[in-house]
Write an enzyme that holds these catalytic residues in place. Structure first.
Site, PDB file in Angstrom:
ATOM      1  N   ARG A 205      35.269  43.819  17.205  1.00  0.00           N
ATOM      2  CA  ARG A 205      35.694  45.122  17.754  1.00  0.00           C
ATOM      3  C   ARG A 205      34.805  45.601  18.902  1.00  0.00           C
ATOM      4  NH1 ARG A 205      36.603  46.352  12.239  1.00  0.00           N
ATOM      5  NH2 ARG A 205      38.797  46.046  11.762  1.00  0.00           N
TER       6      ARG A 205
ATOM      7  N   LYS B 134      38.401  46.786  33.692  1.00  0.00           N
ATOM      8  CA  LYS B 134      39.719  46.244  33.345  1.00  0.00           C
ATOM      9  C   LYS B 134      39.514  44.797  32.927  1.00  0.00           C
ATOM     10  CE  LYS B 134      43.176  48.766  35.970  1.00  0.00           C
ATOM     11  NZ  LYS B 134      44.203  48.679  37.033  1.00  0.00           N
TER      12      LYS B 134
ATOM     13  N   GLU C 294      40.631  41.909  49.296  1.00  0.00           N
ATOM     14  CA  GLU C 294      40.326  43.138  48.531  1.00  0.00           C
ATOM     15  C   GLU C 294      39.401  44.054  49.342  1.00  0.00           C
ATOM     16  OE1 GLU C 294      41.974  43.839  45.818  1.00  0.00           O
ATOM     17  OE2 GLU C 294      42.279  42.053  44.591  1.00  0.00           O
TER      18      GLU C 294
ATOM     19  N   LYS D 122      34.870  51.622  44.773  1.00  0.00           N
ATOM     20  CA  LYS D 122      35.466  51.311  43.461  1.00  0.00           C
ATOM     21  C   LYS D 122      34.864  52.211  42.384  1.00  0.00           C
ATOM     22  CE  LYS D 122      37.691  48.607  40.365  1.00  0.00           C
ATOM     23  NZ  LYS D 122      38.191  47.308  40.038  1.00  0.00           N
TER      24      LYS D 122
ATOM     25  N   GLU E 214      43.251  54.828  34.578  1.00  0.00           N
ATOM     26  CA  GLU E 214      44.471  54.776  35.400  1.00  0.00           C
ATOM     27  C   GLU E 214      45.558  55.694  34.839  1.00  0.00           C
ATOM     28  OE1 GLU E 214      45.181  50.817  37.012  1.00  0.00           O
ATOM     29  OE2 GLU E 214      47.305  51.295  37.120  1.00  0.00           O
TER      30      GLU E 214
ATOM     31  N   ARG F   9      43.459  55.713  40.340  1.00  0.00           N
ATOM     32  CA  ARG F   9      43.081  54.293  40.207  1.00  0.00           C
ATOM     33  C   ARG F   9      44.233  53.370  40.598  1.00  0.00           C
ATOM     34  NH1 ARG F   9      39.201  51.382  35.742  1.00  0.00           N
ATOM     35  NH2 ARG F   9      39.392  49.311  36.668  1.00  0.00           N
TER      36      ARG F   9
ATOM     37  N   ASN G 238      45.919  49.372  43.547  1.00  0.00           N
ATOM     38  CA  ASN G 238      46.974  48.374  43.418  1.00  0.00           C
ATOM     39  C   ASN G 238      47.790  48.229  44.695  1.00  0.00           C
ATOM     40  OD1 ASN G 238      48.721  46.997  40.903  1.00  0.00           O
ATOM     41  ND2 ASN G 238      46.625  47.645  40.486  1.00  0.00           N
TER      42      ASN G 238
ATOM     43  N   HIS H 260      49.581  45.028  45.497  1.00  0.00           N
ATOM     44  CA  HIS H 260      49.606  44.232  44.268  1.00  0.00           C
ATOM     45  C   HIS H 260      50.990  44.112  43.629  1.00  0.00           C
ATOM     46  CE1 HIS H 260      45.309  44.473  44.732  1.00  0.00           C
ATOM     47  NE2 HIS H 260      45.068  43.832  43.607  1.00  0.00           N
TER      48      HIS H 260
ATOM     49  N   HIS I  17      51.332  40.444  43.003  1.00  0.00           N
ATOM     50  CA  HIS I  17      51.450  39.895  41.650  1.00  0.00           C
ATOM     51  C   HIS I  17      52.783  39.160  41.476  1.00  0.00           C
ATOM     52  CE1 HIS I  17      48.355  42.764  39.519  1.00  0.00           C
ATOM     53  NE2 HIS I  17      47.779  41.714  40.060  1.00  0.00           N
TER      54      HIS I  17
ATOM     55  N   HIS J  39      44.882  34.919  44.098  1.00  0.00           N
ATOM     56  CA  HIS J  39      45.134  36.348  43.916  1.00  0.00           C
ATOM     57  C   HIS J  39      44.967  37.114  45.241  1.00  0.00           C
ATOM     58  CE1 HIS J  39      45.265  40.283  42.039  1.00  0.00           C
ATOM     59  NE2 HIS J  39      44.122  40.582  42.620  1.00  0.00           N
TER      60      HIS J  39
HETATM   61  P1  NAD Z   1      38.265  32.747  40.159  1.00  0.00           P
HETATM   62  O1  NAD Z   1      37.522  33.428  39.104  1.00  0.00           O
HETATM   63  O2  NAD Z   1      39.298  31.754  39.768  1.00  0.00           O
HETATM   64  O3  NAD Z   1      37.224  32.038  41.127  1.00  0.00           O
HETATM   65  C1  NAD Z   1      37.713  31.327  42.228  1.00  0.00           C
HETATM   66  C2  NAD Z   1      37.139  29.904  42.288  1.00  0.00           C
HETATM   67  O4  NAD Z   1      35.827  29.976  42.819  1.00  0.00           O
HETATM   68  C3  NAD Z   1      37.036  29.175  40.961  1.00  0.00           C
HETATM   69  O5  NAD Z   1      37.430  27.856  41.152  1.00  0.00           O
HETATM   70  C4  NAD Z   1      35.538  29.225  40.633  1.00  0.00           C
HETATM   71  O6  NAD Z   1      35.131  28.135  39.867  1.00  0.00           O
HETATM   72  C5  NAD Z   1      34.924  29.198  41.994  1.00  0.00           C
HETATM   73  N1  NAD Z   1      33.632  29.842  42.131  1.00  0.00           N
HETATM   74  C6  NAD Z   1      33.252  31.037  41.609  1.00  0.00           C
HETATM   75  N2  NAD Z   1      32.041  31.384  42.077  1.00  0.00           N
HETATM   76  C7  NAD Z   1      31.633  30.383  42.887  1.00  0.00           C
HETATM   77  C8  NAD Z   1      30.491  30.180  43.690  1.00  0.00           C
HETATM   78  N3  NAD Z   1      29.531  31.106  43.809  1.00  0.00           N
HETATM   79  N4  NAD Z   1      30.392  29.023  44.369  1.00  0.00           N
HETATM   80  C9  NAD Z   1      31.389  28.105  44.317  1.00  0.00           C
HETATM   81  N5  NAD Z   1      32.524  28.253  43.614  1.00  0.00           N
HETATM   82  C10 NAD Z   1      32.638  29.395  42.911  1.00  0.00           C
HETATM   83  O7  NAD Z   1      39.013  33.781  41.126  1.00  0.00           O
HETATM   84  P2  NAD Z   1      38.621  35.224  41.692  1.00  0.00           P
HETATM   85  O8  NAD Z   1      39.304  35.303  42.991  1.00  0.00           O
HETATM   86  O9  NAD Z   1      37.181  35.478  41.624  1.00  0.00           O
HETATM   87  O10 NAD Z   1      39.318  36.211  40.651  1.00  0.00           O
HETATM   88  C11 NAD Z   1      40.718  36.306  40.543  1.00  0.00           C
HETATM   89  C12 NAD Z   1      41.050  36.977  39.250  1.00  0.00           C
HETATM   90  O11 NAD Z   1      40.495  38.294  39.244  1.00  0.00           O
HETATM   91  C13 NAD Z   1      42.529  37.139  39.023  1.00  0.00           C
HETATM   92  O12 NAD Z   1      42.844  36.747  37.723  1.00  0.00           O
HETATM   93  C14 NAD Z   1      42.761  38.624  39.193  1.00  0.00           C
HETATM   94  O13 NAD Z   1      43.830  39.094  38.430  1.00  0.00           O
HETATM   95  C15 NAD Z   1      41.449  39.177  38.703  1.00  0.00           C
HETATM   96  N6  NAD Z   1      41.149  40.535  39.177  1.00  0.00           N
HETATM   97  C16 NAD Z   1      40.760  41.449  38.258  1.00  0.00           C
HETATM   98  C17 NAD Z   1      40.439  42.727  38.654  1.00  0.00           C
HETATM   99  C18 NAD Z   1      39.932  43.718  37.632  1.00  0.00           C
HETATM  100  O14 NAD Z   1      39.784  44.892  37.980  1.00  0.00           O
HETATM  101  N7  NAD Z   1      39.647  43.297  36.423  1.00  0.00           N
HETATM  102  C19 NAD Z   1      40.504  43.076  40.008  1.00  0.00           C
HETATM  103  C20 NAD Z   1      40.907  42.121  40.933  1.00  0.00           C
HETATM  104  C21 NAD Z   1      41.224  40.836  40.503  1.00  0.00           C
HETATM  105  N1  GLY Z   2      41.605  46.123  40.549  1.00  0.00           N
HETATM  106  C1  GLY Z   2      42.322  47.282  40.144  1.00  0.00           C
HETATM  107  C2  GLY Z   2      41.570  48.170  39.234  1.00  0.00           C
HETATM  108  O1  GLY Z   2      40.462  47.883  38.857  1.00  0.00           O
HETATM  109  O2  GLY Z   2      42.085  49.176  38.870  1.00  0.00           O
END
Ligand code: NAD
Ligand code: GLY
Length: 360
Positions: free
Chosen positions: A122, A144, A186, A228, A238, A243, A247, A250, A254, A267
């Site tokens: 939990r 998130k 972003e 942010k 949100e 917040r 998006n 997005h 998405h 993404h």
């Molecule tokens: P990712 O986590 O897949 O990383 C991208 C690639 O880069 C991967 O292959 C990883 O192994 C590699 N990598 C990471 N750090 C590295 C480094 N320093 N050197 C070399 N390679 C490296 O992708 P991302 O773009 O970081 O994240 C995308 C995800 O984030 C999506 O699922 C999206 O929905 C999510 N997201 C979440 C929020 C939130 O608020 N929670 C906001 C925006 C995006």
């Molecule tokens: N990336 C969108 C949020 O954090 O709300």
């Protein structure tokens, strides 16, 4: 550098530390701040191969057991199967409520690890150590966390704030050019959301930013995190529309990710195409004056991001957009700009206008 920002949400307050030191300093910070019974580092295999040993050996200096959770790199790991895998791994390690989980990686590991931390026993304390530009400026901040379902992105999740976000822009030097550009989508989103000279800065400083000059990247990451943190403070869960403006781009982004099976389009690339299309939509319905979409396109091109939508039948677009979490009563919702620095959530866009934009 270094910079410190504090994020206050309804759940808690926690610091974002940017450029505050190396792995040993991070380990010392975790030891003092959490006094954990054990530390578990969650990584994808790519990040593990680059930073796994150095991070793990530094964390060992806390003097408590250090374990690992691993997954293949890529969006497909943000799944219920991988979450179950990691829950079982935590059980096998007899992880207790005084342990701390470290999400070391991009947004995929951050979202998945945060979801596992939110749900195991939990709720476990966790630390975000983002290693992609996208994760440093966006996903590591704000709590998130979640996973995808085959039917849609981020459909299962929670709000679960980290206890610390530790950002070292130096790790971005090992990131591929394509992933770096995806993170810039972003960053550009924040420029449209807030302006504040950020758009002009990005237009003028592209050579230094693309060269990943740490003197430029540190302040840029700090600026994005400050925006942010402010948004999260005003609307942690949100609920009041503030917040949801994060998006922007997005709804369409998405949909593209989902229609292309979360594999060929990153993404940030989906967000780039989505921002252009949604700005064109804002211009079409008379919300924004003509010209904003073209300026945005030029900036995205400068950062090697895609701007043209992929070709899909309208029925596919519509079905994908109907799964967006912002929708109310089957009305597709968009966060649309009316001008630079002004984005608002809209629930009343006529579907014919959306069809005209995605079918161009
Ligand atoms: P990712 O986590 O897949 O990383 C991208 C690639 O880069 C991967 O292959 C990883 O192994 C590699 N990598 C990471 N750090 C590295 C480094 N320093 N050197 C070399 N390679 C490296 O992708 P991302 O773009 O970081 O994240 C995308 C995800 O984030 C999506 O699922 C999206 O929905 C999510 N997201 C979440 C929020 C939130 O608020 N929670 C906001 C925006 C995006
Ligand atoms: N990336 C969108 C949020 O954090 O709300």
């Amino acid at each position: 550098m270094p910079y410190r920002l504090d994020v206050t949400s309804d759940q808690d307050s926690y610091p974002i530390l940017i450029g505050a030191g190396d792995w040993t300093t991070l380990a010392a910070e975790i030891g003092v701040r959490f006094n954990p019974t054990q530390v578990v580092v969650a990584m994808d295999e790519t990040v593990a191969s680059i930073y796994g040993s150095i991070a793990t050996s530094a964390l060992t200096k806390i003097g408590k057991p250090v374990g690992q959770l691993l997954c293949p790199a890529g969006e497909a790991s943000k799944s219920a199967e991988m979450a179950a895998n990691w829950w079982q791994a935590l059980a096998a390690r007899a992880v207790d409520r005084h342990a701390v989980i470290v999400a070391l990686g991009g947004g995929v590991v951050g979202d998945l690890c945060g979801f596992v931390a939110a749900t195991y026993l939990r709720g476990l304390r966790f630390v975000q150590v983002p290693t992609t530009l996208l994760a440093q400026v966006d996903s590591s901040v704000g709590g998130k966390v979640g996973i995808n379902l085959p039917s849609g992105k981020n459909l299962v999740g929670s709000f679960w704030q980290p206890g610390l976000v530790w950002i070292d822009p130096a790790v971005l030097r090992t990131l591929s050019d394509r992933e770096f550009s995806a993170g810039m989508a972003e960053v550009i989103k924040y420029a449209v959301l807030r302006d504040d000279g950020l758009m002009t800065f990005l237009e003028e400083q592209s050579p230094a930013i693309l060269a990943r000059d740490p003197e430029v990247l540190g302040p840029l990451v700090h600026r994005c995190c400050a925006i942010k943190a402010d948004v999260v403070h005003q609307d942690p869960r949100e609920t009041n529309g503030i917040r949801a403006t994060l998006n922007f781009g997005h709804t369409i982004g998405h949909a593209i990710e989902s229609m292309t099976g979360y594999s060929s389009v990153l993404h940030g690339e989906g967000v780039a195409m989505g921002m252009v299309a949604e700005t064109r939509l804002a211009e079409r319905i008379g919300l924004a004056a003509p010209g904003l979409a073209t300026r945005l396109e030029d900036l995205l091109r400068l950062y090697q991001l895609p701007i043209d939508l992929p070709n899909f039948a309208w029925e596919q677009w519509h079905r994908a957009m109907l799964r967006d979490k912002k929708n109310v009563a089957q009305q597709v919702a968009f966060a649309l700009p009316s001008r630079l620095g002004c984005v608002a959530l809209k629930h009343d866009v006529a579907i014919g206008d959306v069809q005209a934009i995605v079918s161009c």
